[in-house]
Motif scaffolding. Structure first.
Motif, mmCIF file in Angstrom:
data_model
loop_
_atom_site.group_PDB
_atom_site.id
_atom_site.type_symbol
_atom_site.label_atom_id
_atom_site.label_comp_id
_atom_site.label_asym_id
_atom_site.label_seq_id
_atom_site.Cartn_x
_atom_site.Cartn_y
_atom_site.Cartn_z
ATOM 1 N N UNK A 131 15.557 -76.434 14.332
ATOM 2 C CA UNK A 131 16.223 -75.168 13.653
ATOM 3 C C UNK A 131 17.519 -75.894 12.665
ATOM 4 N N UNK A 132 17.483 -77.357 12.735
ATOM 5 C CA UNK A 132 18.427 -77.872 12.059
ATOM 6 C C UNK A 132 17.680 -78.716 10.613
ATOM 7 N N UNK A 143 17.458 -74.590 8.662
ATOM 8 C CA UNK A 143 19.073 -75.004 8.225
ATOM 9 C C UNK A 143 19.084 -75.920 6.920
ATOM 10 N N UNK A 144 19.223 -77.066 7.377
ATOM 11 C CA UNK A 144 19.197 -77.897 5.695
ATOM 12 C C UNK A 144 18.277 -77.505 4.743
ATOM 13 N N UNK A 145 17.274 -77.102 4.944
ATOM 14 C CA UNK A 145 16.082 -76.579 3.690
ATOM 15 C C UNK A 145 16.558 -75.461 3.369
ATOM 16 N N UNK A 146 17.561 -74.709 3.958
ATOM 17 C CA UNK A 146 17.801 -73.510 3.437
ATOM 18 C C UNK A 146 19.343 -73.724 2.772
ATOM 19 N N UNK A 147 19.855 -74.740 3.033
ATOM 20 C CA UNK A 147 21.225 -75.443 2.193
ATOM 21 C C UNK A 147 20.719 -76.046 1.280
ATOM 22 N N UNK A 148 19.529 -76.642 1.134
ATOM 23 C CA UNK A 148 19.569 -77.540 0.428
ATOM 24 C C UNK A 148 19.080 -76.209 -0.764
ATOM 25 N N UNK A 149 18.205 -75.177 -0.100
ATOM 26 C CA UNK A 149 17.327 -74.429 -1.818
ATOM 27 C C UNK A 149 18.419 -73.380 -2.004
ATOM 28 N N UNK A 150 19.622 -73.292 -1.156
ATOM 29 C CA UNK A 150 21.327 -72.327 -1.797
ATOM 30 C C UNK A 150 21.180 -73.361 -2.956
ATOM 31 N N UNK A 151 21.145 -74.806 -2.786
ATOM 32 C CA UNK A 151 21.963 -75.906 -3.871
ATOM 33 C C UNK A 151 20.951 -75.497 -4.760
ATOM 34 N N UNK A 152 19.741 -75.331 -4.766
ATOM 35 C CA UNK A 152 18.982 -75.490 -5.611
ATOM 36 C C UNK A 152 19.006 -74.350 -6.780
ATOM 37 N N UNK A 153 19.408 -72.841 -6.184
ATOM 38 C CA UNK A 153 19.626 -71.573 -6.716
ATOM 39 C C UNK A 153 20.922 -71.848 -7.169
ATOM 40 N N UNK A 154 21.560 -72.805 -6.899
ATOM 41 C CA UNK A 154 23.276 -72.523 -7.293
ATOM 42 C C UNK A 154 22.731 -73.167 -8.808
ATOM 43 N N UNK A 155 22.281 -74.209 -8.637
ATOM 44 C CA UNK A 155 21.636 -75.167 -9.655
ATOM 45 C C UNK A 155 21.573 -74.003 -10.869
ATOM 46 N N UNK A 156 20.262 -73.593 -10.173
ATOM 47 C CA UNK A 156 19.458 -72.773 -11.271
ATOM 48 C C UNK A 156 19.776 -71.890 -11.856
ATOM 49 N N UNK A 157 20.657 -70.342 -10.964
ATOM 50 C CA UNK A 157 21.620 -70.171 -10.966
ATOM 51 C C UNK A 157 22.629 -70.061 -12.335
ATOM 52 N N UNK A 158 23.343 -71.112 -12.415
ATOM 53 C CA UNK A 158 23.766 -71.949 -12.819
ATOM 54 C C UNK A 158 23.828 -72.365 -14.156
ATOM 55 N N UNK A 159 22.593 -72.072 -14.513
ATOM 56 C CA UNK A 159 21.931 -72.425 -16.083
ATOM 57 C C UNK A 159 21.187 -70.504 -16.367
ATOM 58 N N UNK A 160 20.690 -70.314 -15.387
ATOM 59 C CA UNK A 160 19.632 -69.066 -15.554
ATOM 60 C C UNK A 160 20.751 -67.186 -15.667
ATOM 61 N N UNK A 161 22.014 -67.233 -15.066
ATOM 62 C CA UNK A 161 22.668 -66.531 -15.187
ATOM 63 C C UNK A 161 24.192 -67.138 -16.035
ATOM 64 N N UNK A 162 24.201 -68.005 -16.194
ATOM 65 C CA UNK A 162 25.324 -68.255 -17.180
ATOM 66 C C UNK A 162 24.508 -68.237 -18.243
#
Lengths: 466, 226
Positions: free
Chosen positions: A229-230, A233-252
């Motif tokens: 499970x952990x 969670x870590x993978x989800x957390x990582x992907x969330x970071x990745x998404x945030x980074x991507x969102x950073x560019x793609x939404x901004x």
């Protein structure tokens, strides 16, 4: 610590085992005791009966003197039974019994009774009181013959059993206490380990994992599950970071573009009304694009949250694919693509019509955007195939374009991923394939990217109607 | 048209009301579900626009009550919930159309006008006309200036819908829903390509174009052309 020990399952188990074993041991011993007693009694009775039979045989006329003589003779043999002949006054005439406790014995030998007695001590002195199992026989004229056997040994055995039982129960109790203490502590220690690691994880360190021993016991299994499970969670957390980074560019990026346009309007290019109108319309288009992007994200999130949210109905895939192709056919032709269709199989399954249409729409869009051959003068071809395996429907979308590099194949389904070649040149949210992936997942299907050499083949398999 | 707008968000309500007034409609505004229901039951409206999320009584309940009172006034439901299942629920409650927020005002206007138009006589009509273009729905024949035009079945359906709403703006989404029966977002101008093919068949060889593109909104058949 002691109080905690009391609250452990180990304690409860120890108490339970103790009670159960004690009960069983007691039952066992009681049973053995009873059986032993019974066996001994039967043996004695048997012997008495045999004695009487022998004596009757030897003294068929019940000659008292002869009987007394025989009895005396037998009394002093080693291992002799107990004999006593008394007259009508109860005075002993023959035998090796000195005194017998008054017992209400029927002098017909039918009943056996346990009596206390003392043996005649040939050397004089005080004889010890013992117990015997005896039978009384009438000899006529008030004379009686008592025959029996000592049951002291039997009693000794009984006492030995009782002692053994007490010893064992005590031993069990001791063992239970010790094992509870040891086990309880061992368990508590492991629980504490888990609790400490969990706290560290809850405090934010997602990289920690629970210790897994080598024994494969339930604790280890639990630890392994939790670790998995952990990992997730870590993978989800990582992907969330990745998404945030991507969102950073793609939404901004579109947001920045909109802001620039708004600023331009604000500083007033007033003389050029037409330009202003173009700016405004471009703004509206950008915001529409953003809305579309958010809708896609929302839909993906909704589907990842659980497929129970999506309603399914029986669908004829052939009809659906034909519909969507018919809708896209002019666009496909206008882009210069040849269309190859193999939709001959009728395939029915449980699906969500709108989602599947969206899925196909996204895939066709992708082919039109990226599936055009870049080298040579191949004519671009889009192939759509519908077929059925044993348990799955197969939808294949194939192009003869540049395809996708092996290394990129995993990434393309992630949100906001746009392969380097297309970033900045073609419009797109980067969510098209993410949405496709989510829709496939919600239908419990699978999607695979293959090399069509040349080009890309996307194979989607969806479980059939049962 | 007389339009009742039941919307609790004041900014949104102002924006919609203003837009509708500028399109020459009379707008009455109710800010919560109970007030909206009272107004609706009083009657006299051509179209009712109801927001799904309302204080005191939510939009779907309002529509259900309205329908149970045998009021068949066309209702357009506005909602931030945009999934297909939400749409189905809205329509099942008695709504006639469903629009998700945020929406383009032109989309709202087009749909409202489409609803408000008394379509009944058009539904029954076997011949639809616009200018010198004539469609025989029974015979599946389309002629313009007496010349028969060969249309594909889908093109026929497309034209039919446009003719039924002649003089009104028809958006791409409306076309996708009505002619193809799908609500998904195509991301590209799929519908446009179909429309331009239709246009090439009905307008190209003729003087006066019947099929107009309304910029930023959709398409319209000019009823008085030709």
């Amino acid at each position: 610590m002691l109080v905690r020990l009391f609250r452990t399952t180990a304690f409860r188990l120890a108490v339970l085992y103790l009670v159960v074993f004690s009960l069983l041991a007691a039952i066992a011993f009681l049973y053995v005791g009873a059986v032993t007693r019974e066996v001994v009694n039967q043996e004695i009775d048997q012997e008495i009966t045999e004695e009487i039979a022998t004596l009757r045989r030897l003294v068929p006329d019940r000659n008292l003197a002869r009987l007394a003589y025989l009895v005396e003779a037998r009394s002093w043999r080693p291992g002799a039974s107990l004999y006593l002949i008394t007259n009508s006054y109860g005075e002993p005439l023959a035998g090796n019994v000195g005194w017998v406790q008054e017992a209400t014995l029927e002098p017909d030998g039918s009943q056996a009774a346990v009596v206390s007695y003392t043996q005649v001590n040939p050397t004089g002195g005080v004889a010890t009181e013992r117990s015997a199992r005896v039978r009384l026989y009438a000899l006529g004229q008030g004379f009686t013959l008592l025959i029996g056997r000592d049951i002291g040994e039997r009693d000794a055995l009984q006492r030995a059993l009782d002692d053994a039982l007490k010893l064992i129960v005590f031993g069990l109790l001791l063992l239970a206490v010790i094992s509870w203490f040891i086990l309880g502590r061992a368990v508590l220690r492991r629980v504490d380990e888990v609790a400490a690691t969990s706290k560290a994880i809850a405090d934010g360190d997602l990289s920690r994992r629970l210790p897994v021993g080598k024994s494969g016991d339930e604790f280890d299994r639990l630890a392994e599950s939790l670790n998995r499970i952990l990992d997730r969670l870590l993978a989800l957390g990582t992907s969330l970071e990745e998404v945030s980074a991507n969102i950073g560019h793609d939404l901004r990026t579109p947001l920045m573009r909109m802001r620039h346009r708004l600023e331009k309007i604000k500083t007033g290019v007033e003389n050029d009304v037409a330009t202003s109108r173009d700016d405004v319309e471009a703004l509206i288009d950008e915001s529409d694009q953003l809305i579309r992007l958010f809708d896609s994200l929302l839909m993906i999130a909704r589907m990842q949250a659980g497929s129970s949210q999506i309603s399914l109905e029986p669908i004829d895939l052939k009809v659906l694919l034909s519909d969507v192709i018919e809708l896209y056919e002019p666009l496909i032709t206008d882009h210069g693509f040849d269309l190859n269709l193999a939709l001959d199989t009728e395939v029915n399954l449980h699906a969500n019509r709108e989602l599947l249409a969206q899925l196909l729409s996204n895939l066709i869009d992708n082919v039109l955007k990226y599936g055009c051959p870049t080298e040579g003068d191949r004519k671009p071809v889009l192939t759509l195939t519908l077929s059925a395996e044993k348990e799955n429907a197969l939808i294949t979308v194939c192009d003869n374009g540049p395809g996708i590099a092996e290394a990129d194949k995993k990434r393309v389904f992630d949100r906001f991923v746009r392969l380097e070649e297309s970033r900045g040149t073609k419009p797109g949210t980067g969510l098209g394939l993410s949405l496709v992936w989510a829709i496939v997942a919600v239908h419990n299907g699978r999607i695979e990217l293959q090399n069509a050499d040349p080009g890309l083949r996307i194979v989607i398999s969806l479980p059939l109607l049962r | 048209m007389r339009i009742l707008l039941v919307e609790d968000d004041h900014e949104a309500a102002d924006y919609i009301a203003k837009g509708l007034s500028e399109a020459n409609h009379v707008v009455r505004h109710a800010a919560d579900g109970n007030q909206g229901l009272d107004e609706a039951l009083e009657g006299g409206f051509d179209v009712i626009i109801v927001d799904r999320m309302l204080p005191k009584k939510d939009g779907l309940s309002l529509v259900e009550v309205l329908r149970s009172e045998n009021d068949q006034t066309p209702v357009l439901i506005l909602s931030a919930l945009g999934q297909v299942d939400d749409r189905v629920r809205g329509l099942r409650a008695g709504g006639d159309d469903y629009l998700t927020k945020p929406f383009a005002f032109s989309e709202l206007l087009a749909r409202v006008e489409a609803l408000g138009r008394r379509v009944l006589p058009i539904e029954a009509a076997t011949i639809l006309r616009a200018g010198d273009l004539e469609m025989d729905r029974l015979a599946h024949k389309v002629t313009r200036g007496g010349i028969e035009l060969g249309l594909q079945p889908r093109e026929f359906k497309l034209l039919e819908y446009l003719l039924k709403h002649a003089g009104q703006v028809v958006t791409r989404t409306m076309l996708l829903e009505a002619v193809w029966g799908y609500h998904f977002d195509p991301q590209t101008n799929v519908v446009d390509v179909h429309v331009s093919r239709l246009r090439s068949k009905i307008d190209r060889d003729f003087d006066k174009p019947i099929l107009q593109t309304v910029r930023g909104a959709g398409y319209m058949i000019d009823a008085d052309a030709g």
